[in-house]
Design an enzyme around this catalytic site. Structure first.
Site, PDB file in Angstrom:
ATOM      1  N   HIS A  92      19.015  -5.077 -32.036  1.00  0.00           N
ATOM      2  CA  HIS A  92      20.165  -4.965 -32.930  1.00  0.00           C
ATOM      3  C   HIS A  92      21.406  -4.835 -32.059  1.00  0.00           C
ATOM      4  CE1 HIS A  92      17.933  -4.216 -36.710  1.00  0.00           C
ATOM      5  NE2 HIS A  92      17.053  -3.623 -35.920  1.00  0.00           N
ATOM      6  N   HIS A 133      13.316  -6.934 -44.723  1.00  0.00           N
ATOM      7  CA  HIS A 133      14.177  -8.043 -45.158  1.00  0.00           C
ATOM      8  C   HIS A 133      13.450  -9.047 -46.058  1.00  0.00           C
ATOM      9  CE1 HIS A 133      17.726  -7.122 -42.612  1.00  0.00           C
ATOM     10  NE2 HIS A 133      16.804  -6.438 -41.957  1.00  0.00           N
TER      11      HIS A 133
END
Length: 684
Positions: A396, A76
């Site tokens: 997640h 990211h």
């Protein structure tokens, strides 16, 4: 047909340059109303050098207004130093305080352990250091505005400092989740559910339709697997990234060792060159963690471990007997975890526990298929005899959490990113099935590939706020309000010219126009011609020079050999000035007008003559009883109880109190008075 300017277009475009039907190199471009935003700028953990970058060559970095980083994981933010230092990007970059603190050390570690030549490296330690000055920080729930883009962030769970960004452009709201988890764990809170409903939700789909096992079951399975490995005299390797899930696993192991005295002689090592720096960051940002940690910090810091030692490199490691080593990086592409794996994989007593998500093309993903042998970094083949277990602590969301999150927000558009192609397709199908029979909630689900754009249309209402002087009085129904329309970013305001300097950077200026026109004819001829044109001509003297005021705004001054026009520039006055100029030029250039000119002999008509004739004329029109004279200078006409008074000097007509609404009487009397005056004016 000309193209609509980007600022006025209703089209909103979302294009993944990375993380489109893949996990890795997250980078989403958002375009709307002439603004461009980049969401995350990561690298692909399974690729190297320029190949690991998102498809940045499809955009012009100089056009990006804003870059938002959701959290510190390499997929990211790994390409951020390269993007900030090696491209033409001039926009602003934001991340949370904890993300910025960890980003610095995590990427430093990535630079050191990358197993590629200096020429292939995307950036150096110096680039990373210099990029820090270009990164601004944002607090959770703090609203910021850049180039008309409003944005703020919510807790995302997942890792320390992870944020979900809510972005608002021209009233359209978009929520980008980044990686998020709706399950609270030992140190992180669950992701928040925003109280504002977005129009678009860009959401991760890492685990597709999978359902995670319960936290307690997962932790028990993990601890039992580690216990079994050391019980058989083996060495347990847990490859993790230096920050993130590592801290969760350390908390679990430290507590388990504390509760099992028989394990106290077996060492646990946290092997990362960043170990000390990382733990210092975690000890600093406990306030960004959950309530349990915040309460515990008052008694003791849970990140000061009793049974875990830091291990900076293999040089300090005494590899004798059973032990547990948590080493970075998590996918074993290089670094300490790769070295330990290669030296331990041939002993069946040893075991490796994959505790996080693994990307295609990495060693961690490869050994999950339990191959008979592996290839070392030097190219040597080694038999794989150690046990391989996969226990996912990856923070997640699973299908249940994702589905509940979408149900709570009910966004009209859901964009799936950050998920392997098949997982994403399964999630899309499941979400469509969930809402296909729901008449109340209509949700469109999109799963674009890398570089493929999703185009949506948002036609927002354009509302203008009336501000300042114009807003002092409440308007009545049907009243017309006029002012200057000011557009600032995506907000419209209607202001009085006198308020411009108070509410904007604009100032009100006036331009006085002066025009000299050659004119040699009589000045009263001009008066006559202009009077014929408009009837609105006033005779003046300006600095002892004859002058006329035409249309109330255009001044005509007689000068030797010419006339001078003066007026304040605006569209209507300019038009009037053009008309007056045309009359002057026509009189000056046309001899026929001069020859046949009828000149006024007397500027004033005898008042008593005019008064008597007007009285007779009005008696003929309205009747003898309807007309009377008041104090010599005013004539009164009374019809059906309505009275209009004529001022003989000015020929203006006003209705008496109670007669104001009889406009037709006033107009009729005024027209008669004006026509009689023009007819009686002596001429020769």
């Amino acid at each position: 047909m000309s193209a609509i300017p980007a600022e006025e277009s209703d089209q909103l475009l979302i294009r993944p340059l990375g993380a489109g039907q893949e996990v890795g190199r997250s980078c989403i471009i958002l375009e709307f109303k002439g603004r461009k935003i980049m969401l995350d700028c990561g690298i692909h953990p399974g690729l190297e050098g320029m190949d690991a970058l998102p498809y940045i060559d499809l955009i012009d970095p100089a056009e990006i207004d804003l870059l938002l980083i959701s959290h510190f994981h390499l997929d990211h933010c790994g390409a951020l130093p390269w993007f900030l230092q090696k491209t033409s990007f001039k926009g602003r970059t934001f991340m949370t305080h904890a993300t910025k603190a960890i980003y610095r050390w995590l990427l430093s570690d990535y630079v050191k352990v990358s197993n590629i030549s200096a020429d292939d490296m995307l950036y150096t330690e110096t680039d990373l250091e210099e990029s820090m000055d270009k990164i601004e920080t944002i607090n959770f729930h703090e609203v910021k505005e850049v180039a008309g883009i409003k944005f703020w962030c919510y807790h995302a769970g997942h890792v320390l400092g992870a944020a979900m960004f809510m972005i608002e452009i021209a009233g359209v709201k978009l929520l980008y989740t980044g990686d998020f988890s709706r399950q609270e764990d030992r140190h992180l809170m669950a992701a928040e559910i925003p109280n504002i409903k977005p129009d678009i939700l860009i959401i991760e789909s890492t685990y597709g339709t999978h359902i995670h096992e319960k936290r307690e079951e997962r932790e028990a399975r993990f601890c039992n697997t580690v216990h079994d490995i050391v019980n058989r005299g083996g060495r347990g390797l847990i490859p993790v990234f230096a920050l993130g899930r590592a801290q969760e696993l350390l908390l679990i192991l430290d507590e388990y060792w504390q509760n099992h005295p028989e394990l106290h002689d077996i060492p646990i090592y946290y092997a990362s060159s960043l170990a000390k720096k990382c733990m210092a960051v975690y000890q600093t940002y406990v306030n960004a963690m959950n309530d349990k940690i915040r309460k515990q910090i008052n008694i003791n810091n849970p990140f000061v471990f009793k049974h875990i030692s830091n291990l900076k490199s293999m040089d300090h490691f005494d590899d004798i007997g059973p032990s547990v080593v948590m080493a970075s990086p998590g996918m074993m592409q290089s670094g300490l975890s790769r070295e330990l794996f290669e030296s331990w994989c041939t002993d069946k007593r040893n075991g490796v526990i994959i505790a996080g998500y693994c990307v295609e093309g990495t060693l961690a993903k490869h050994i999950m298929s339990e191959p008979e042998e592996i290839t070392t970094m030097s190219g040597q083949k080694l038999p794989l005899k150690m046990s391989v277990d996969y226990i996912s602590f990856s923070a997640h969301t699973d299908y249940q959490q994702t589905s509940e999150f979408i149900r709570a927000l009910k966004p009209p558009h859901v964009i799936l990113v950050h998920g392997e192609q098949n997982e994403m397709a399964r999630l899309k199908a499941a979400l469509i099935r969930e809402y296909e029979d729901n008449d109340e909630v209509h949700i469109e689900v999109h799963n674009p590939r890398n570089t493929e754009a999703v185009t949506l249309n948002f036609r927002g209402e354009k509302l203008a706020k009336v501000m300042g002087f114009l807003a002092d009085k409440k308007p009545e129904q049907g009243q017309r309000v006029s002012g200057i329309l000011v557009k600032r970013n995506f907000n419209y305001h209607i202001l009085s010219p006198c308020d411009l300097s108070n509410y904007t950077d604009l100032a009100m200026s006036t331009v006085k126009q002066t025009q000299a026109i050659p004119y040699t004819g009589p000045f009263n001829l001009l008066y006559y011609q202009l009077q014929k044109l408009t009837g609105d001509v006033e005779e003046l003297e300006i600095q002892e020079k004859p002058a006329l005021k035409v249309f109330k705004n255009i001044t005509v001054i007689q000068e030797p050999g010419m006339v001078v026009l003066e007026w304040l520039a605006n569209p209507s006055n300019d038009m009037y000035a053009d008309t007056v100029t045309t009359v002057i030029l026509e009189v000056q250039s046309n001899p026929k007008i001069r020859k046949g000119a009828v000149q006024k002999v007397s500027k004033k008509l005898e008042m008593h003559v005019y008064s008597k004739r007007l009285e007779i004329m009005l008696q003929d029109i309205f009747g003898e009883d309807c007309v009377s004279v008041k104090d010599g200078s005013i004539l009164s006409v009374t019809v059906d109880g309505k009275t209009a008074n004529i001022n003989l000097e000015t020929r203006t007509v006003e209705c008496e109190e109670g007669s104001e609404d009889d406009e037709s009487l006033r107009e009729m009397v005024e027209l008669a008075a004006q026509r009689l005056y023009e007819a009686l004016t002596p001429v020769h």
